[in-house]
Design an enzyme around this catalytic site. Structure first.
Site, mmCIF file in Angstrom:
data_model
loop_
_atom_site.group_PDB
_atom_site.id
_atom_site.type_symbol
_atom_site.label_atom_id
_atom_site.label_comp_id
_atom_site.label_asym_id
_atom_site.label_seq_id
_atom_site.Cartn_x
_atom_site.Cartn_y
_atom_site.Cartn_z
ATOM 1 N N CYS A 231 56.851 39.326 81.124
ATOM 2 C CA CYS A 231 58.072 38.937 80.402
ATOM 3 C C CYS A 231 58.808 37.802 81.103
ATOM 4 O O CYS A 231 59.579 37.075 80.488
ATOM 5 C CB CYS A 231 58.984 40.140 80.221
ATOM 6 S SG CYS A 231 59.092 41.173 81.673
ATOM 7 N N VAL B 101 61.623 46.068 67.758
ATOM 8 C CA VAL B 101 61.695 47.502 68.039
ATOM 9 C C VAL B 101 63.051 47.838 68.653
ATOM 10 O O VAL B 101 63.631 48.889 68.380
ATOM 11 C CB VAL B 101 60.543 47.924 68.973
ATOM 12 C CG1 VAL B 101 60.651 49.393 69.329
ATOM 13 C CG2 VAL B 101 59.205 47.640 68.319
ATOM 14 N N GLU C 166 65.399 45.847 77.916
ATOM 15 C CA GLU C 166 64.730 44.824 78.708
ATOM 16 C C GLU C 166 63.765 44.126 77.753
ATOM 17 O O GLU C 166 62.685 44.636 77.460
ATOM 18 C CB GLU C 166 63.970 45.466 79.870
ATOM 19 C CG GLU C 166 64.867 46.152 80.893
ATOM 20 C CD GLU C 166 65.384 45.178 81.953
ATOM 21 O OE1 GLU C 166 64.670 44.217 82.284
ATOM 22 O OE2 GLU C 166 66.511 45.396 82.458
ATOM 23 N N GLY D 129 60.521 46.028 75.914
ATOM 24 C CA GLY D 129 59.607 45.632 74.841
ATOM 25 C C GLY D 129 60.159 44.510 73.995
ATOM 26 O O GLY D 129 60.745 43.567 74.528
ATOM 27 N N SER D 130 59.969 44.619 72.679
ATOM 28 C CA SER D 130 60.286 43.504 71.789
ATOM 29 C C SER D 130 61.634 43.678 71.095
ATOM 30 O O SER D 130 62.165 44.784 71.006
ATOM 31 C CB SER D 130 59.205 43.398 70.714
ATOM 32 O OG SER D 130 59.408 44.427 69.764
#
Lengths: 469, 489
Positions: free
Chosen positions: A244, A192, A210, A188-189
């Site tokens: 991504c 977070v 990741e 994710g980001s």
């Protein structure tokens, strides 16, 4: 919070019982996952279409098949991965058994993302199962339809004592993270990710992150612009740019840009027809919030839209869009785009381009298009990124022999194939000594003398081991 | 700008010049480090003696010998470790180059510990240099004499900008941890380990944590107890028990407890004489704070061997404790001192249960002649490492990854593992722009036929060596058929 603690406790009890350790158990779970994908293909494709309007072709290749393939690969290789790995020794330890044993961590947490909601959850899960762990799955609530399908299917096909799906949003994830896990795998980001690392540090839980970043695409040297444009367009607009590892922006000279633009236009027409909105092969933006975010970028950019720009809020549709004359400080360069907008930044020389890339955070992937192998090599040697691919895009992540992961701001750790197995395993060093030759041990016991030291240096040296034996 | 900020900034600037990339440069630095150890042997030994009371030979044996080995191994193997590592391909990428490319991470931070101030600080440094990074070195201020020598002398041998030594205490460490690093390598205790990881979280920095724990030592009643006790005594009292992999406590059946006590008593006398206090090869506790901590730990247990102390010298004799249970004071934390508790259990089942009720330790030790028991302990417990029938020596096998799991840490090092720990393994796919026709099956518009081909070509794995063998076999069969036709008709 209580319900989640109960789940984690149940899985921990199961793990302690040793049920996930035997190879047969792991194989059974992997085979059951294959069955699940076969039986429920339509159900899953439906859900993916609801979430992202994913074209069936894309969904099959990038969600179902990639997972099925990983499952077959894991089943074929599991035995060899689980083998004890014998290592080389020095003279003093020649008669001992020295090996590395891969062991499961225990109960691991895998947090998925919404852009490839099946793949990004199940590919790491395969690694975790192969390594013998129990797994708590937390699918992204943004891809709600897939979340629901997974919550329904996983308990049907996998052992409910060892694998659980927890649904919910930010609050539920925060509560989940208060429990102790033995490894956390997050896709994710960056924002977070920071709070996940903070939560993990309380329990000293190792983490794999990741993340994303802006994946640059450099085009220099002699280039077959037709082929380059086709591959670039395919990689960029797959899943409407919501990957991504999608090429985020292009760096090239003005001349290359002028040759490239008509080829990009042609490729778009070949792939999606004259009106992309009517093509069943082009995805939609996942949510109104992300659609607005992307439209705002298009609105605020000081670059020029030369291709695309059409949009439809109700359908969450944004046409494949190319923007030129984008400056380094443009709003399109401030964050990962994650959508079907392709900025082209004009940088005349390769060297300046490399400097440009190096002045930014390390991305998840870095692309170069060139017929000139020295250009490719120069970029490879002078930059860093999670992964690197020349003359194509995305495709490097379909090879399970390659570790898939980031570096720097794009993350750390990796998975796919054996790398997933290793990520979810603890490599325990084991040494079994004999009882004989206690006299030799006398060299190391006090009182310490120069002579004893001399002998010890000789036996502990790595060189002596290969020359004598 | 603080001193720490400046140091890190300089290191990053030096790294960005690219001077750590060429292997020759890295080897040059490693050779200089080797020179440092050989030329400054006396300075190093003196500093260790002042910090920990260890003798000169003890210093060499436990500090520099290992580092020398690591350096020599790295110099010898660097080309191999740093070379691109080819991986298997699929049918579509069969004519492409597919490999993993090891690359430096950038600027790393190495925080050392005080118990083996040279070994645990320099060994990771060898890996960091070999992998092509710049490294900020923060030796432990608790072993202050070693830290001072490192700060003064190391810059005379290594590149000052790339490998600066930052000495100091908690405030300096905190300031360092505010800076952004590309990897942090910490050796120490779990409490600080958590703080390091939390600080690293702000910058999304990966960490290696080499922590500790209570390493249990189970003695099977049917083993050769005198030999077992020799090895355990040695492993425990080296460096006065201040070793992260020292056997923390013993588990054994009540029937052998008195034999074990007797044997350990004998070994202590043999190794450290009747009066270890005056014996050169027995060390001291690092400082007053730890001395007092260890005194508190003894409360509630019975001293069976040793027990003599001298606060003015931070001296504690090699001591064995009995009447210890799981709830005793001495079982509440990692001992890290010369106190060896013996806890009685009724066999290996109870021992395994006892171990599993606690945090995963850095090592599990098991002494037994019975391989089945050893295999059971391996299968039913977890720890950083497992060593059967000896103590500490797995540390010397550089091919074994050295690290913890759970509360005892994450990541590992030694030998090639150090190099990999400080590297980014970058996946690389080098394709050509030719054969574009093949790609067409993955492009839209999507048809069922294209899907079929794409599913086959894109995702199926091909075992290249098996393919080569099959092709070779096909060629040989063709040749054989030709020969048969031509000559044997």
């Amino acid at each position: 919070m209580d319900a989640q603690k109960k789940i984690v406790d149940r899985l921990r009890t199961s793990f302690r019982s040793g049920v996930t350790v035997p190879e047969q158990f792991r194989r059974t779970q992997l085979n059951n996952l294959i069955e699940m994908l076969k039986d429920s293909e339509e159900l899953i494709l439906d859900a993916l279409h609801k979430d992202l309007a994913k074209p069936k072709f894309e969904a099959i290749l990038s969600e179902i098949d990639i997972v099925t393939n990983e499952l077959y690969y894991a089943i074929a290789n599991l035995s060899s991965w689980m083998q004890q790995e014998y290592v080389s020794k020095n003279l003093a330890t020649k008669l001992d058994e020295c090996f590395v044993k891969r062991e499961p961590f225990g109960v691991v947490l895998i947090i998925g993302a919404w852009n490839y909601p099946l793949q990004l959850l199940l590919l790491p899960m395969i690694g975790a199962i192969c390594a013998g762990n129990c797994v708590v799955l937390k699918p992204s609530e943004v891809s709600a339809a897939t979340e629901a399908v997974l919550a329904e299917l996983i308990p049907k096909y996998l052992s409910q004592d060892c694998f659980a799906v927890v649904c919910g949003g930010a609050e539920e994830t925060k509560a989940l993270l208060q429990n102790r896990f033995d490894h956390i795998f997050y896709t994710g980001s960056q924002t977070v990710a920071r709070s996940i690392l903070q939560a993990a540090s309380i329990h000293l839980t190792p983490v794999t992150l990741e993340l994303g970043g802006k994946c640059p695409c450099l085009i220099y040297g002699g280039v077959n612009t037709t082929s380059a444009a086709r591959r670039l367009v395919w990689a960029k607009f797959f899943n409407a740019g919501q990957s991504c590892v999608a090429p985020d922006y292009v760096l090239c000279s003005a001349a290359t840009r002028d040759l490239l633009l008509p080829e990009i236009q042609k490729a778009l027409e070949d792939f999606y027809g004259a009106d992309c909105k009517k093509s069943p092969d082009f995805s939609r933006i996942v949510s109104p919030r992300h659609w607005c975010r992307l439209m705002e970028l298009l609105g605020k950019t000081s670059g020029k839209v030369v291709i695309g720009g059409e949009n439809d809020q109700k359908e969450r549709y944004i046409a494949p869009t190319v923007v030129v004359d984008v400056a380094e400080d443009d709003v399109l360069m401030a964050e990962e785009i994650f959508g079907p907008i392709l900025p082209i930044i004009t940088v005349e020389s390769l060297e300046k381009s490399i400097d440009f890339v190096n002045s930014k955070e390390k991305p998840l992937a870095l692309y170069v298009f060139s017929d000139n192998s020295s250009v490719v090599r120069a970029v490879l040697e002078s930059t860093s990124s999670g992964g690197f691919c020349s003359n194509d895009g995305i495709i490097h992540m379909t090879l399970p022999g390659l570790p898939f992961g980031g570096v720097g701001a794009s993350g750390f750790g990796s998975y796919h194939g054996r790398w997933g197995f290793e990520t979810f395993s603890h490599r325990r060093a084991c040494m079994l000594r004999g009882w004989a030759l206690e006299r030799l041990n006398g060299l190391r016991y006090p009182p310490y003398t120069e002579e004893k030291l001399g002998w010890l240096r000789w036996t502990a040296s790595p060189k002596t081991s290969c020359t004598l034996m | 700008m603080s001193r720490e900020q400046q140091v890190v900034k300089r290191a990053r600037k030096a790294f960005q010049t690219g001077k750590t990339k060429p292997l020759e440069q890295r080897i040059q630095q490693l050779k200089s480090l080797l020179c440092f150890i050989t030329e400054r042997r006396k300075d190093i030994a003196d500093s260790v003696k002042r910090d920990l009371g260890r003798s000169e030979h003890g210093a060499e044996l436990f500090e520099t010998l290992g580092v020398e080995g690591e350096i020599k191994l790295a110099i010898e193997k660097l080309a191999e470790w740093a070379a691109p590592r080819p991986v298997e391909k699929n049918l579509l990428t069969i004519s492409d180059e597919v490999f993993v490319h090891p690359e430096p991470l950038g600027v790393v931070l190495i925080i050392g510990a005080w118990n083996y101030p040279w070994a645990v600080t320099l060994k990771p440094l060898v890996g960091a240099i070999a992998a092509g990074n710049a490294a900020v070195i923060k030796p432990s201020e608790v072993s202050c004499h070693s830290a001072k020598v490192m700060e003064e002398l190391l810059p005379q041998y290594l590149d000052k900008d790339l490998y600066p030594v930052v000495a100091g205490g908690v405030p300096e460490t905190q300031e360092l941890l505010k800076q952004r690093f590309d990897h942090i390598f910490y050796t120490g205790n779990s409490t600080v380990g958590k703080l390091v990881m939390e600080a690293a979280a702000r910058h999304l920095t990966p960490v290696t944590l080499e922590l500790g724990g209570k390493s249990p030592c189970y003695i099977d009643k049917n083993c050769d107890i005198p030999v077992a006790c020799r090895r355990i005594t040695w492993g425990k009292f080296v460096n006065c028990g201040q070793t992260c992999i020292a056997p923390d406590y013993i588990l054994c059946e009540p029937s052998i407890q008195s034999t074990v006590l007797e044997e350990i008593k004998k070994c202590i006398k043999e190794f450290y004489t009747d009066n270890p206090k005056t014996f050169e090869d027995y060390g001291r506790i690092i400082n007053q704070r730890h001395f007092k901590r260890l005194m508190t730990l003894m409360e509630g247990s019975t001293v069976a061997v040793g027990g003599d102390i001298d606060e003015s010298q931070c001296y504690i004799a090699p001591t064995v404790l009995k009447n210890v249970t799981g709830d005793s004071r001495v079982m509440k934390e990692e001992i890290f001192g010369p106190l060896l508790p013996i806890i009685t259990v009724n066999g290996v089942d109870e021992a395994i249960q006892f171990i599993n009720d606690r945090e995963k330790p850095l090592v599990v030790y098991i002494f037994s002649h019975d391989n089945r028991i050893i295999k059971r302990v391996i299968a039913e417990t977890s720890s950083g490492a497992l060593l059967a029938n000896d103590c500490l020596v797995h540390y010397t096998v550089t091919a074994l990854p050295f690290g913890g799991v759970g509360n005892s840490g994450m990541g590992c090092y030694h030998g090639r593992h150090s190099f990999d720990q400080f590297s980014h393994l970058r996946s690389c796919l080098i394709k050509q722009l030719k054969m574009e026709g093949v790609n067409s099956m993955r492009y839209p518009p999507h048809t069922a036929k294209k899907l079929g081909w794409a599913r086959f070509l894109l995702l199926k794995q091909i075992n290249v060596s098996r393919l080569r063998r099959m092709v070779l076999l096909a060629m040989l069969s063709g040749l054989a058929a030709f020969v048969v036709q031509r000559f044997l008709r």
